[in-house]
Design a protein around this motif. Structure first.
Motif, PDB file in Angstrom:
ATOM      1  N   GLY A  52       0.713  -1.517  -0.177  1.00  0.00           N
ATOM      2  CA  GLY A  52       0.270  -0.128   0.305  1.00  0.00           C
ATOM      3  C   GLY A  52       0.508   1.369   0.239  1.00  0.00           C
ATOM      4  N   GLY A  53       0.055   2.273   0.272  1.00  0.00           N
ATOM      5  CA  GLY A  53       0.603   3.428   0.379  1.00  0.00           C
ATOM      6  C   GLY A  53       1.643   3.935   1.264  1.00  0.00           C
ATOM      7  N   VAL A  54       1.052   3.667   2.184  1.00  0.00           N
ATOM      8  CA  VAL A  54       2.398   4.107   3.487  1.00  0.00           C
ATOM      9  C   VAL A  54       3.264   2.855   3.699  1.00  0.00           C
ATOM     10  CG1 VAL A  54       1.846   4.200   6.553  1.00  0.00           C
ATOM     11  CG2 VAL A  54       0.647   5.500   4.660  1.00  0.00           C
ATOM     12  N   GLY A  55       2.404   1.763   3.208  1.00  0.00           N
ATOM     13  CA  GLY A  55       3.291   0.150   3.791  1.00  0.00           C
ATOM     14  C   GLY A  55       4.964   0.214   2.475  1.00  0.00           C
ATOM     15  N   SER A  56       4.231   1.019   1.251  1.00  0.00           N
ATOM     16  CA  SER A  56       5.897   0.151   0.376  1.00  0.00           C
ATOM     17  C   SER A  56       6.952   1.730   0.537  1.00  0.00           C
ATOM     18  CB  SER A  56       4.969   0.796  -1.167  1.00  0.00           C
ATOM     19  OG  SER A  56       4.883   2.182  -1.468  1.00  0.00           O
ATOM     20  N   VAL A  57       6.032   3.235   1.974  1.00  0.00           N
ATOM     21  CA  VAL A  57       7.490   4.322   1.416  1.00  0.00           C
ATOM     22  C   VAL A  57       8.111   3.626   2.970  1.00  0.00           C
ATOM     23  CG1 VAL A  57       7.567   6.127   3.121  1.00  0.00           C
ATOM     24  CG2 VAL A  57       5.319   5.774   1.260  1.00  0.00           C
ATOM     25  N   LYS A 101      -1.951  -8.654   0.547  1.00  0.00           N
ATOM     26  CA  LYS A 101      -2.659  -9.649  -0.221  1.00  0.00           C
ATOM     27  C   LYS A 101      -1.684 -10.006  -1.463  1.00  0.00           C
ATOM     28  CE  LYS A 101      -6.848  -7.505  -0.440  1.00  0.00           C
ATOM     29  NZ  LYS A 101      -8.131  -6.956   0.270  1.00  0.00           N
ATOM     30  N   SER A 102      -2.161  -9.061  -2.164  1.00  0.00           N
ATOM     31  CA  SER A 102      -1.722  -8.760  -3.644  1.00  0.00           C
ATOM     32  C   SER A 102      -0.306  -9.130  -3.985  1.00  0.00           C
ATOM     33  CB  SER A 102      -2.085  -7.406  -4.203  1.00  0.00           C
ATOM     34  OG  SER A 102      -1.681  -6.904  -5.500  1.00  0.00           O
ATOM     35  N   ILE A 103      -0.243  -9.991  -4.378  1.00  0.00           N
ATOM     36  CA  ILE A 103       1.288 -10.181  -5.131  1.00  0.00           C
ATOM     37  C   ILE A 103       1.937  -9.655  -5.796  1.00  0.00           C
ATOM     38  CG2 ILE A 103       2.659 -12.055  -6.500  1.00  0.00           C
ATOM     39  CD1 ILE A 103       0.095 -14.606  -5.477  1.00  0.00           C
ATOM     40  N   ALA A 104       0.604  -8.900  -6.838  1.00  0.00           N
ATOM     41  CA  ALA A 104       1.362  -7.907  -7.613  1.00  0.00           C
ATOM     42  C   ALA A 104       1.680  -6.317  -7.473  1.00  0.00           C
ATOM     43  CB  ALA A 104       0.280  -7.120  -8.891  1.00  0.00           C
ATOM     44  N   LYS A 105       1.665  -6.192  -6.084  1.00  0.00           N
ATOM     45  CA  LYS A 105       1.866  -5.410  -5.174  1.00  0.00           C
ATOM     46  C   LYS A 105       2.576  -5.519  -4.812  1.00  0.00           C
ATOM     47  CE  LYS A 105      -2.409  -2.759  -5.104  1.00  0.00           C
ATOM     48  NZ  LYS A 105      -2.971  -1.899  -3.089  1.00  0.00           N
ATOM     49  N   LEU A 106       2.815  -6.816  -3.494  1.00  0.00           N
ATOM     50  CA  LEU A 106       4.210  -7.733  -3.513  1.00  0.00           C
ATOM     51  C   LEU A 106       5.419  -7.432  -4.597  1.00  0.00           C
ATOM     52  CD1 LEU A 106       3.518 -10.751  -1.669  1.00  0.00           C
ATOM     53  CD2 LEU A 106       3.641  -8.431  -0.301  1.00  0.00           C
ATOM     54  N   GLU A 107       5.174  -7.551  -5.710  1.00  0.00           N
ATOM     55  CA  GLU A 107       6.681  -7.991  -6.727  1.00  0.00           C
ATOM     56  C   GLU A 107       6.773  -6.389  -6.869  1.00  0.00           C
ATOM     57  OE1 GLU A 107       4.259  -9.794  -9.876  1.00  0.00           O
ATOM     58  OE2 GLU A 107       4.936 -12.207  -9.052  1.00  0.00           O
ATOM     59  N   LYS A 108       5.834  -5.330  -6.949  1.00  0.00           N
ATOM     60  CA  LYS A 108       5.989  -3.913  -7.322  1.00  0.00           C
ATOM     61  C   LYS A 108       7.120  -3.178  -5.645  1.00  0.00           C
ATOM     62  CE  LYS A 108       4.378   0.093  -8.356  1.00  0.00           C
ATOM     63  NZ  LYS A 108       2.937   1.136  -8.914  1.00  0.00           N
ATOM     64  N   LEU A 115      -1.721  18.418  -0.133  1.00  0.00           N
ATOM     65  CA  LEU A 115      -1.305  17.374   1.345  1.00  0.00           C
ATOM     66  C   LEU A 115       0.161  16.870   1.145  1.00  0.00           C
ATOM     67  CD1 LEU A 115      -3.578  14.754   0.916  1.00  0.00           C
ATOM     68  CD2 LEU A 115      -3.759  17.051   2.309  1.00  0.00           C
ATOM     69  N   PRO A 116       0.514  16.624   2.371  1.00  0.00           N
ATOM     70  CA  PRO A 116       2.039  16.173   2.298  1.00  0.00           C
ATOM     71  C   PRO A 116       2.028  14.752   1.220  1.00  0.00           C
ATOM     72  CG  PRO A 116       1.200  17.192   4.504  1.00  0.00           C
ATOM     73  CD  PRO A 116       0.364  16.458   3.656  1.00  0.00           C
ATOM     74  N   PRO A 117       3.225  14.766   0.597  1.00  0.00           N
ATOM     75  CA  PRO A 117       2.976  13.502  -0.118  1.00  0.00           C
ATOM     76  C   PRO A 117       3.513  12.387   1.008  1.00  0.00           C
ATOM     77  CG  PRO A 117       5.519  14.284  -0.442  1.00  0.00           C
ATOM     78  CD  PRO A 117       4.485  15.652   0.411  1.00  0.00           C
ATOM     79  N   VAL A 118       2.807  11.193   0.999  1.00  0.00           N
ATOM     80  CA  VAL A 118       3.303  10.296   1.411  1.00  0.00           C
ATOM     81  C   VAL A 118       4.401   9.601   1.628  1.00  0.00           C
ATOM     82  CG1 VAL A 118       3.421   8.528  -0.555  1.00  0.00           C
ATOM     83  CG2 VAL A 118       2.033   8.562   1.587  1.00  0.00           C
ATOM     84  N   THR A 119       5.175  10.240   1.122  1.00  0.00           N
ATOM     85  CA  THR A 119       6.796   9.756   1.539  1.00  0.00           C
ATOM     86  C   THR A 119       7.526  10.918   2.127  1.00  0.00           C
ATOM     87  OG1 THR A 119       7.693  11.576  -0.699  1.00  0.00           O
ATOM     88  CG2 THR A 119       7.362   9.124  -1.060  1.00  0.00           C
ATOM     89  N   SER A 120       6.454  11.585   3.166  1.00  0.00           N
ATOM     90  CA  SER A 120       7.155  12.673   4.114  1.00  0.00           C
ATOM     91  C   SER A 120       6.526  12.209   5.166  1.00  0.00           C
ATOM     92  CB  SER A 120       6.249  13.843   4.255  1.00  0.00           C
ATOM     93  OG  SER A 120       4.348  13.777   4.461  1.00  0.00           O
TER      94      SER A 120
END
Length: 242
Positions: free
Chosen positions: A15-20, A37-44, A209-214
């Motif tokens: 997800g957005g927060v999780g990937s950051v 749960k998403s393999i596609a997101k895990l691979e990314k 809004l601040p970016p999620v990378t903040s």
């Protein structure tokens, strides 16, 4: 390498927060266990971590909503066997369906939201406590939401689960405080430009809004040495002075 060789498990890692969080902590030298749960997101996110030259992460496809207690126990056993200890556990996985009046809230949606947002963090934290205790210092972080903390109307199962999650974090922190090994805190990201925020407030001007990378600094603090001894706190990332 602030987190050199630390092993950290992140739920909702795609997800957005999780990937950051995953990218930030991996870049600091941590070995990340990516759970989603998403393999596609895990691979990314796996490819993104490898691309920056960080330690190769582990992908662990896992459906928090449908998993049984034995599935959680198997996960804990695999981590114990592979690493022997765990320095961090970050609960980023979230289920948000829509803002809904209680009178119209579907029973299935209620149960699904509570499973992902509350029951899963409880079960995962419980089964991993024995592995976390093998580390000299370890950190458990629960991600909550400032938009629902005051029991606002229409926040439904999402609001109930997040309020209960903060209580779970405080209770667990008090129970573990005497050992001075595992610190437990809640992170409030605040309004950031994330996919969840877009689903919840589609008409909002995200440019303001601040970016999620903040949130990167907050993750480094909560899993780094600077937060050792800090436990039972609710920390707002937008007001955290590092």
């Amino acid at each position: 390498m602030l987190l050199n060789k630390n092993v950290i498990l992140i739920t909702g890692a795609g997800g957005g927060v999780g990937s950051v969080a995953a990218l930030t902590l991996a870049q600091a030298g941590a070995h990340i266990i990516l759970l989603d749960k998403s393999i596609a997101k895990l691979e990314k996110i796996y490819d993104a971590i490898v691309a920056i030259g960080a330690p190769d992460p582990i992908m662990y496809p896992f459906d928090l909503a449908g998993a049984t207690e034995s599935d959680y126990l198997e996960l804990a056993e695999r981590i114990d066997t592979s690493y022997g200890l765990l320095q961090g556990l970050l609960h980023c996985a979230v289920e948000f369906i829509a803002f809904t009046p209680m009178a119209l809230l579907d029973t299935k949606d209620w149960g699904h939201s509570l499973n992902v947002n509350l029951n899963a963090p409880f079960l995962l934290s419980r089964v991993l406590l024995s592995v976390l205790k093998k580390s000299k210092h370890a950190s458990i972080v629960f991600v909550s939401d400032s938009a629902v903390r005051n029991a606002q109307a229409y926040t439904g199962a999402y609001g109930v689960s997040k309020i209960a999650l903060e209580a779970l974090a405080k209770i667990l922190a008090e129970e573990l405080e005497s050992s001075q090994k595992i610190r437990v805190n809640t992170l409030i990201p605040g309004p950031v430009d994330s996919p969840l925020r877009t689903r919840a407030f589609p008409g909002e001007d995200k440019a303001e809004l601040p970016p999620v990378t903040s949130l990167a600094g907050a993750f480094l603090y909560l899993f780094g040495e600077a937060s050792i001894g800090v436990t039972g706190q609710t920390i707002n990332a937008q007001t955290l002075h590092l």
